[in-house]
Write a protein that holds these residues in place. Structure first.
Motif, PDB file in Angstrom:
ATOM      1  N   ALA A 153       0.856  -1.192   0.000  1.00  0.00           N
ATOM      2  CA  ALA A 153       0.000   0.000   0.000  1.00  0.00           C
ATOM      3  C   ALA A 153       0.888   1.237   0.000  1.00  0.00           C
ATOM      4  O   ALA A 153       1.576   1.519   0.986  1.00  0.00           O
ATOM      5  CB  ALA A 153      -0.901  -0.005   1.230  1.00  0.00           C
ATOM      6  N   ASP A 209       0.832   4.391   0.638  1.00  0.00           N
ATOM      7  CA  ASP A 209       0.104   5.489   1.275  1.00  0.00           C
ATOM      8  C   ASP A 209       1.038   6.659   1.521  1.00  0.00           C
ATOM      9  O   ASP A 209       1.426   6.964   2.654  1.00  0.00           O
ATOM     10  CB  ASP A 209      -0.555   4.994   2.570  1.00  0.00           C
ATOM     11  N   LYS A 237      -0.294  -0.769  -4.467  1.00  0.00           N
ATOM     12  CA  LYS A 237      -1.648  -0.214  -4.375  1.00  0.00           C
ATOM     13  C   LYS A 237      -1.577   1.306  -4.305  1.00  0.00           C
ATOM     14  O   LYS A 237      -0.861   1.861  -3.461  1.00  0.00           O
ATOM     15  CB  LYS A 237      -2.358  -0.743  -3.132  1.00  0.00           C
ATOM     16  N   THR A 291     -14.228  -1.958   7.120  1.00  0.00           N
ATOM     17  CA  THR A 291     -13.888  -2.497   8.450  1.00  0.00           C
ATOM     18  C   THR A 291     -14.040  -1.428   9.538  1.00  0.00           C
ATOM     19  O   THR A 291     -14.100  -1.743  10.718  1.00  0.00           O
ATOM     20  CB  THR A 291     -12.457  -3.067   8.468  1.00  0.00           C
ATOM     21  N   PRO A 324      -6.290  -6.683   3.690  1.00  0.00           N
ATOM     22  CA  PRO A 324      -5.422  -5.817   4.505  1.00  0.00           C
ATOM     23  C   PRO A 324      -5.434  -6.325   5.954  1.00  0.00           C
ATOM     24  O   PRO A 324      -5.929  -7.418   6.223  1.00  0.00           O
ATOM     25  CB  PRO A 324      -6.059  -4.450   4.375  1.00  0.00           C
ATOM     26  N   ARG A 344       0.028  -7.969   9.794  1.00  0.00           N
ATOM     27  CA  ARG A 344       1.131  -7.521  10.659  1.00  0.00           C
ATOM     28  C   ARG A 344       2.083  -8.684  10.903  1.00  0.00           C
ATOM     29  O   ARG A 344       1.656  -9.819  11.056  1.00  0.00           O
ATOM     30  CB  ARG A 344       0.592  -7.017  12.021  1.00  0.00           C
ATOM     31  N   GLN A 389      -4.969  -0.967  13.109  1.00  0.00           N
ATOM     32  CA  GLN A 389      -5.662  -2.175  12.642  1.00  0.00           C
ATOM     33  C   GLN A 389      -6.017  -3.033  13.846  1.00  0.00           C
ATOM     34  O   GLN A 389      -5.218  -3.198  14.757  1.00  0.00           O
ATOM     35  CB  GLN A 389      -4.767  -2.979  11.682  1.00  0.00           C
ATOM     36  N   VAL A 441      -2.563  -7.096   1.406  1.00  0.00           N
ATOM     37  CA  VAL A 441      -2.194  -5.693   1.219  1.00  0.00           C
ATOM     38  C   VAL A 441      -1.445  -5.261   2.469  1.00  0.00           C
ATOM     39  O   VAL A 441      -1.989  -5.305   3.575  1.00  0.00           O
ATOM     40  CB  VAL A 441      -3.448  -4.816   1.033  1.00  0.00           C
ATOM     41  N   VAL A 442      -0.195  -4.888   2.296  1.00  0.00           N
ATOM     42  CA  VAL A 442       0.639  -4.531   3.453  1.00  0.00           C
ATOM     43  C   VAL A 442       1.154  -3.113   3.263  1.00  0.00           C
ATOM     44  O   VAL A 442       1.799  -2.812   2.260  1.00  0.00           O
ATOM     45  CB  VAL A 442       1.827  -5.517   3.602  1.00  0.00           C
ATOM     46  N   GLY A 443       0.846  -2.256   4.222  1.00  0.00           N
ATOM     47  CA  GLY A 443       1.311  -0.872   4.163  1.00  0.00           C
ATOM     48  C   GLY A 443       2.453  -0.622   5.114  1.00  0.00           C
ATOM     49  O   GLY A 443       3.611  -0.965   4.841  1.00  0.00           O
ATOM     50  N   ARG A 444       2.105  -0.064   6.273  1.00  0.00           N
ATOM     51  CA  ARG A 444       3.131   0.400   7.214  1.00  0.00           C
ATOM     52  C   ARG A 444       4.165  -0.638   7.643  1.00  0.00           C
ATOM     53  O   ARG A 444       5.338  -0.270   7.836  1.00  0.00           O
ATOM     54  CB  ARG A 444       2.442   1.041   8.427  1.00  0.00           C
ATOM     55  N   PRO A 445       3.812  -1.923   7.802  1.00  0.00           N
ATOM     56  CA  PRO A 445       4.870  -2.880   8.181  1.00  0.00           C
ATOM     57  C   PRO A 445       6.013  -2.929   7.164  1.00  0.00           C
ATOM     58  O   PRO A 445       7.124  -3.351   7.487  1.00  0.00           O
ATOM     59  CB  PRO A 445       4.127  -4.221   8.237  1.00  0.00           C
TER      60      PRO A 445
HETATM   61  O1  C5P Z   1      -0.525   0.276   6.855  1.00  0.00           O
HETATM   62  P1  C5P Z   1      -1.494  -0.846   6.719  1.00  0.00           P
HETATM   63  O2  C5P Z   1      -0.837  -2.200   6.481  1.00  0.00           O
HETATM   64  O3  C5P Z   1      -2.510  -0.899   7.848  1.00  0.00           O
HETATM   65  O4  C5P Z   1      -2.283  -0.489   5.380  1.00  0.00           O
HETATM   66  C1  C5P Z   1      -3.386  -1.207   4.921  1.00  0.00           C
HETATM   67  C2  C5P Z   1      -3.914  -0.608   3.653  1.00  0.00           C
HETATM   68  O5  C5P Z   1      -5.132  -1.257   3.310  1.00  0.00           O
HETATM   69  C3  C5P Z   1      -4.242   0.878   3.725  1.00  0.00           C
HETATM   70  O6  C5P Z   1      -4.000   1.449   2.436  1.00  0.00           O
HETATM   71  C4  C5P Z   1      -5.711   0.896   4.046  1.00  0.00           C
HETATM   72  O7  C5P Z   1      -6.357   2.045   3.571  1.00  0.00           O
HETATM   73  C5  C5P Z   1      -6.197  -0.333   3.283  1.00  0.00           C
HETATM   74  N1  C5P Z   1      -7.438  -0.917   3.787  1.00  0.00           N
HETATM   75  C6  C5P Z   1      -7.582  -1.388   5.090  1.00  0.00           C
HETATM   76  N2  C5P Z   1      -8.758  -1.937   5.509  1.00  0.00           N
HETATM   77  C7  C5P Z   1      -9.794  -2.025   4.656  1.00  0.00           C
HETATM   78  C8  C5P Z   1      -9.667  -1.580   3.343  1.00  0.00           C
HETATM   79  C9  C5P Z   1      -8.459  -1.019   2.936  1.00  0.00           C
HETATM   80  O8  C5P Z   1      -6.654  -1.327   5.862  1.00  0.00           O
HETATM   81  N3  C5P Z   1     -10.910  -2.593   5.054  1.00  0.00           N
END
Ligand code: C5P
Length: 234
Positions: free
Chosen positions: A9, A11, A34, A121, A180, A183, A192, A210-214
């Motif tokens: 992700a 972001d 993403k 969520t 998403p 962790r 989360q 989908v992995v963002g901050r980790p």
């Molecule tokens: O940083 P993190 O791993 O929490 O990022 C998760 C990504 O997935 C973010 O871009 C967030 O907007 C997206 N997302 C989510 N939960 C959802 C839908 C999308 O965390 N239900």
């Protein structure tokens, strides 16, 4: 069959920060990424083209929700951007989802994967009941929306990794789950709440995590991405 993959992700607020992040990867390593509302609204289609030109697969996470005709036409525009995955809200109902598929389908018959968001969520049981006036429990609502998406011809849903196995059971093994809330073991959960490790997600019917901050906030994002891939793919 789905190709299991880790989607990063992105972001970030600007294209320059996004490219600086991606520049840490060696030239031959091109993660699936993403692009969400923040980056897209800041930089527009140019950032999609820039990442496509660099060889990344792209999930454009814009969560469309409007009347069928508007969604059909908007999806045609996104499809021409040559992205690999897009999404919409299943709450737009079947006619909107079918219109989205029509708009996405290119003249040669190919199209990006189309994924539905069921219930966000961030929507809790109280908001579902008292504000959206949906009396059906959350889990049943999510599964019912997933089934509507499947019967409209969509490819899958965004869901919590904890729901992935049930979605597969109800909607079929080939119906994709994009999850998403991932962790690493011992990592910081952040905001989360219902989380799972990449390894467990890999064994729980998740097709894409989908992995963002980790990954993006790690001191060594490339190592974190490789760890996620290794653990998820097993
Ligand atoms: O940083 P993190 O791993 O929490 O990022 C998760 C990504 O997935 C973010 O871009 C967030 O907007 C997206 N997302 C989510 N939960 C959802 C839908 C999308 O965390 N239900």
């Amino acid at each position: 069959m789905s190709a299991k993959d880790v989607i990063i992700a992105l972001d970030f607020p600007t294209e320059s920060e996004t490219l600086a992040f991606l520049d840490q990867f060696p030239a031959g390593e091109k993660p699936f990424v993403k692009i969400g509302m923040e980056l897209y609204y800041a930089e527009g289609p140019a950032v999609v083209r820039a990442l496509k030109d660099r060889g990344h697969k792209i999930f454009l996470d814009l969560k469309l929700h409007d009347i069928p005709n508007t969604v059909r036409r908007a999806m045609a525009v996104l499809s021409r951007l040559d992205v690999d995955m897009v999404n919409l809200h299943a709450a737009g109902a079947s006619e909107m989802m079918r219109a989205a598929l029509e708009g996405l389908t290119r003249p040669d018959g190919t199209r990006p994967l189309l994924i539905a968001v069921t219930q966000l969520t961030s929507t809790g049981p109280a908001a579902l009941k008292d504000e959206l006036l949906i009396q059906t429990p959350m889990a049943e609502t999510v599964l019912s929306y997933a089934k509507n998406a499947a019967s409209s011809g969509l490819d899958g849903v965004v869901c919590s990794p904890l729901e992935a196995a049930l979605v597969k059971e109800r909607c079929g093994e080939r119906f994709l789950t994009v999850t998403p809330g991932i962790r690493f073991a011992g990592g910081d959960a952040g905001d989360q709440k219902r989380i799972m490790t990449p390894e467990k997600a890999g064994k729980s019917g998740c097709d894409y995590i989908v992995v963002g901050r980790p990954i993006t906030q790690d001191a060594n994002p490339v190592a974190a991405y490789r760890r996620a891939m290794r653990e998820f793919l097993g």
